[in-house]
Design a protein around this motif. Sequence first.
Motif, PDB file in Angstrom:
ATOM      1  N   ASP A   1       0.812  -1.218   0.000  1.00  0.00           N
ATOM      2  CA  ASP A   1       0.000   0.000   0.000  1.00  0.00           C
ATOM      3  C   ASP A   1       0.844   1.266   0.000  1.00  0.00           C
ATOM      4  O   ASP A   1       0.419   2.294  -0.528  1.00  0.00           O
ATOM      5  CB  ASP A   1      -0.926   0.018   1.224  1.00  0.00           C
ATOM      6  CG  ASP A   1      -1.995  -1.056   1.141  1.00  0.00           C
ATOM      7  OD1 ASP A   1      -2.240  -1.569   0.038  1.00  0.00           O
ATOM      8  OD2 ASP A   1      -2.568  -1.373   2.203  1.00  0.00           O
ATOM      9  N   ASN A   2       2.020   1.230   0.587  1.00  0.00           N
ATOM     10  CA  ASN A   2       2.803   2.441   0.787  1.00  0.00           C
ATOM     11  C   ASN A   2       4.170   2.409   0.120  1.00  0.00           C
ATOM     12  O   ASN A   2       5.070   3.138   0.525  1.00  0.00           O
ATOM     13  CB  ASN A   2       2.989   2.679   2.291  1.00  0.00           C
ATOM     14  CG  ASN A   2       1.670   2.881   2.982  1.00  0.00           C
ATOM     15  OD1 ASN A   2       0.839   3.654   2.539  1.00  0.00           O
ATOM     16  ND2 ASN A   2       1.463   2.163   4.069  1.00  0.00           N
ATOM     17  N   TRP A   3       4.340   1.601  -0.915  1.00  0.00           N
ATOM     18  CA  TRP A   3       5.661   1.480  -1.533  1.00  0.00           C
ATOM     19  C   TRP A   3       6.111   2.798  -2.161  1.00  0.00           C
ATOM     20  O   TRP A   3       7.293   3.117  -2.144  1.00  0.00           O
ATOM     21  CB  TRP A   3       5.671   0.371  -2.584  1.00  0.00           C
ATOM     22  CG  TRP A   3       4.834   0.689  -3.798  1.00  0.00           C
ATOM     23  CD1 TRP A   3       3.520   0.419  -3.968  1.00  0.00           C
ATOM     24  CD2 TRP A   3       5.270   1.347  -4.986  1.00  0.00           C
ATOM     25  NE1 TRP A   3       3.096   0.866  -5.186  1.00  0.00           N
ATOM     26  CE2 TRP A   3       4.160   1.438  -5.834  1.00  0.00           C
ATOM     27  CE3 TRP A   3       6.489   1.866  -5.410  1.00  0.00           C
ATOM     28  CZ2 TRP A   3       4.233   2.037  -7.088  1.00  0.00           C
ATOM     29  CZ3 TRP A   3       6.558   2.463  -6.654  1.00  0.00           C
ATOM     30  CH2 TRP A   3       5.441   2.537  -7.486  1.00  0.00           C
ATOM     31  N   LEU A   4       5.178   3.597  -2.659  1.00  0.00           N
ATOM     32  CA  LEU A   4       5.555   4.858  -3.295  1.00  0.00           C
ATOM     33  C   LEU A   4       6.165   5.826  -2.284  1.00  0.00           C
ATOM     34  O   LEU A   4       7.136   6.524  -2.587  1.00  0.00           O
ATOM     35  CB  LEU A   4       4.335   5.486  -3.965  1.00  0.00           C
ATOM     36  CG  LEU A   4       4.596   6.759  -4.754  1.00  0.00           C
ATOM     37  CD1 LEU A   4       5.546   6.479  -5.906  1.00  0.00           C
ATOM     38  CD2 LEU A   4       3.305   7.335  -5.274  1.00  0.00           C
ATOM     39  N   TRP A   5       5.631   5.843  -1.073  1.00  0.00           N
ATOM     40  CA  TRP A   5       6.146   6.740  -0.032  1.00  0.00           C
ATOM     41  C   TRP A   5       7.512   6.299   0.472  1.00  0.00           C
ATOM     42  O   TRP A   5       8.240   7.076   1.086  1.00  0.00           O
ATOM     43  CB  TRP A   5       5.162   6.823   1.132  1.00  0.00           C
ATOM     44  CG  TRP A   5       3.904   7.511   0.749  1.00  0.00           C
ATOM     45  CD1 TRP A   5       2.705   6.925   0.494  1.00  0.00           C
ATOM     46  CD2 TRP A   5       3.720   8.914   0.546  1.00  0.00           C
ATOM     47  NE1 TRP A   5       1.782   7.882   0.155  1.00  0.00           N
ATOM     48  CE2 TRP A   5       2.369   9.109   0.175  1.00  0.00           C
ATOM     49  CE3 TRP A   5       4.556  10.019   0.644  1.00  0.00           C
ATOM     50  CZ2 TRP A   5       1.860  10.366  -0.092  1.00  0.00           C
ATOM     51  CZ3 TRP A   5       4.042  11.275   0.373  1.00  0.00           C
ATOM     52  CH2 TRP A   5       2.698  11.435   0.012  1.00  0.00           C
ATOM     53  N   ILE A   6       7.860   5.043   0.225  1.00  0.00           N
ATOM     54  CA  ILE A   6       9.160   4.532   0.631  1.00  0.00           C
ATOM     55  C   ILE A   6      10.192   4.735  -0.474  1.00  0.00           C
ATOM     56  O   ILE A   6      11.330   5.122  -0.227  1.00  0.00           O
ATOM     57  CB  ILE A   6       9.052   3.038   1.007  1.00  0.00           C
ATOM     58  CG1 ILE A   6       8.113   2.873   2.204  1.00  0.00           C
ATOM     59  CG2 ILE A   6      10.411   2.441   1.296  1.00  0.00           C
ATOM     60  CD1 ILE A   6       7.698   1.456   2.482  1.00  0.00           C
ATOM     61  N   VAL A   7       9.789   4.508  -1.709  1.00  0.00           N
ATOM     62  CA  VAL A   7      10.722   4.552  -2.836  1.00  0.00           C
ATOM     63  C   VAL A   7      10.964   5.979  -3.321  1.00  0.00           C
ATOM     64  O   VAL A   7      12.094   6.313  -3.700  1.00  0.00           O
ATOM     65  CB  VAL A   7      10.186   3.666  -3.988  1.00  0.00           C
ATOM     66  CG1 VAL A   7      11.040   3.804  -5.225  1.00  0.00           C
ATOM     67  CG2 VAL A   7      10.124   2.214  -3.543  1.00  0.00           C
ATOM     68  N   ALA A   8       9.952   6.829  -3.306  1.00  0.00           N
ATOM     69  CA  ALA A   8      10.076   8.182  -3.863  1.00  0.00           C
ATOM     70  C   ALA A   8      11.186   9.009  -3.201  1.00  0.00           C
ATOM     71  O   ALA A   8      11.984   9.616  -3.922  1.00  0.00           O
ATOM     72  CB  ALA A   8       8.729   8.898  -3.782  1.00  0.00           C
ATOM     73  N   PRO A   9      11.308   9.074  -1.885  1.00  0.00           N
ATOM     74  CA  PRO A   9      12.408   9.865  -1.303  1.00  0.00           C
ATOM     75  C   PRO A   9      13.788   9.332  -1.671  1.00  0.00           C
ATOM     76  O   PRO A   9      14.722  10.108  -1.870  1.00  0.00           O
ATOM     77  CB  PRO A   9      12.180   9.755   0.208  1.00  0.00           C
ATOM     78  CG  PRO A   9      10.765   9.374   0.361  1.00  0.00           C
ATOM     79  CD  PRO A   9      10.405   8.578  -0.845  1.00  0.00           C
ATOM     80  N   ILE A  10      13.921   8.021  -1.775  1.00  0.00           N
ATOM     81  CA  ILE A  10      15.208   7.433  -2.146  1.00  0.00           C
ATOM     82  C   ILE A  10      15.563   7.827  -3.574  1.00  0.00           C
ATOM     83  O   ILE A  10      16.701   8.239  -3.860  1.00  0.00           O
ATOM     84  CB  ILE A  10      15.162   5.901  -1.978  1.00  0.00           C
ATOM     85  CG1 ILE A  10      14.944   5.538  -0.522  1.00  0.00           C
ATOM     86  CG2 ILE A  10      16.437   5.264  -2.519  1.00  0.00           C
ATOM     87  CD1 ILE A  10      14.633   4.082  -0.279  1.00  0.00           C
ATOM     88  N   VAL A  11      14.602   7.744  -4.478  1.00  0.00           N
ATOM     89  CA  VAL A  11      14.846   8.103  -5.873  1.00  0.00           C
ATOM     90  C   VAL A  11      15.150   9.592  -5.989  1.00  0.00           C
ATOM     91  O   VAL A  11      16.081   9.983  -6.719  1.00  0.00           O
ATOM     92  CB  VAL A  11      13.634   7.702  -6.746  1.00  0.00           C
ATOM     93  CG1 VAL A  11      13.768   8.260  -8.149  1.00  0.00           C
ATOM     94  CG2 VAL A  11      13.491   6.195  -6.783  1.00  0.00           C
ATOM     95  N   LEU A  12      14.403  10.429  -5.299  1.00  0.00           N
ATOM     96  CA  LEU A  12      14.656  11.869  -5.361  1.00  0.00           C
ATOM     97  C   LEU A  12      16.031  12.225  -4.809  1.00  0.00           C
ATOM     98  O   LEU A  12      16.719  13.094  -5.359  1.00  0.00           O
ATOM     99  CB  LEU A  12      13.571  12.619  -4.585  1.00  0.00           C
ATOM    100  CG  LEU A  12      12.192  12.639  -5.242  1.00  0.00           C
ATOM    101  CD1 LEU A  12      11.190  13.302  -4.323  1.00  0.00           C
ATOM    102  CD2 LEU A  12      12.242  13.331  -6.577  1.00  0.00           C
ATOM    103  N   LEU A  13      16.449  11.558  -3.764  1.00  0.00           N
ATOM    104  CA  LEU A  13      17.773  11.809  -3.202  1.00  0.00           C
ATOM    105  C   LEU A  13      18.870  11.405  -4.181  1.00  0.00           C
ATOM    106  O   LEU A  13      19.840  12.141  -4.377  1.00  0.00           O
ATOM    107  CB  LEU A  13      17.928  11.047  -1.883  1.00  0.00           C
ATOM    108  CG  LEU A  13      19.233  11.262  -1.146  1.00  0.00           C
ATOM    109  CD1 LEU A  13      19.335  12.710  -0.668  1.00  0.00           C
ATOM    110  CD2 LEU A  13      19.335  10.312   0.019  1.00  0.00           C
ATOM    111  N   LEU A  14      18.716  10.258  -4.820  1.00  0.00           N
ATOM    112  CA  LEU A  14      19.709   9.815  -5.795  1.00  0.00           C
ATOM    113  C   LEU A  14      19.768  10.751  -6.994  1.00  0.00           C
ATOM    114  O   LEU A  14      20.861  11.064  -7.489  1.00  0.00           O
ATOM    115  CB  LEU A  14      19.395   8.383  -6.248  1.00  0.00           C
ATOM    116  CG  LEU A  14      19.610   7.302  -5.208  1.00  0.00           C
ATOM    117  CD1 LEU A  14      19.162   5.949  -5.735  1.00  0.00           C
ATOM    118  CD2 LEU A  14      21.062   7.241  -4.773  1.00  0.00           C
ATOM    119  N   VAL A  15      18.621  11.222  -7.452  1.00  0.00           N
ATOM    120  CA  VAL A  15      18.597  12.167  -8.574  1.00  0.00           C
ATOM    121  C   VAL A  15      19.258  13.475  -8.173  1.00  0.00           C
ATOM    122  O   VAL A  15      20.030  14.053  -8.947  1.00  0.00           O
ATOM    123  CB  VAL A  15      17.142  12.387  -9.061  1.00  0.00           C
ATOM    124  CG1 VAL A  15      17.056  13.554 -10.016  1.00  0.00           C
ATOM    125  CG2 VAL A  15      16.621  11.125  -9.718  1.00  0.00           C
ATOM    126  N   ALA A  16      18.995  13.962  -6.971  1.00  0.00           N
ATOM    127  CA  ALA A  16      19.598  15.210  -6.508  1.00  0.00           C
ATOM    128  C   ALA A  16      21.119  15.085  -6.411  1.00  0.00           C
ATOM    129  O   ALA A  16      21.852  15.994  -6.804  1.00  0.00           O
ATOM    130  CB  ALA A  16      19.011  15.606  -5.163  1.00  0.00           C
TER     131      ALA A  16
END
Length: 42
Positions: free
Chosen positions: A7-22
């Motif tokens: 149910d909450n995979w997006l809230w877990i994966v999104a910050p990690i992806v945004l940090l890597l992109v930054a």
Amino acid sequence: MIRFLKDNWLWIVAPIVLLLVAIFVLIKSTSGDDVQPFVYTL
């Protein structure tokens, strides 16, 4: 636990992806030769 992750995979994966992109953008923007004139030597 599995249902929570489904149910909450997006809230877990999104910050990690945004940090890597930054980090990638920061490295690419500071490693170019175009930036060299703007970097002052100490």
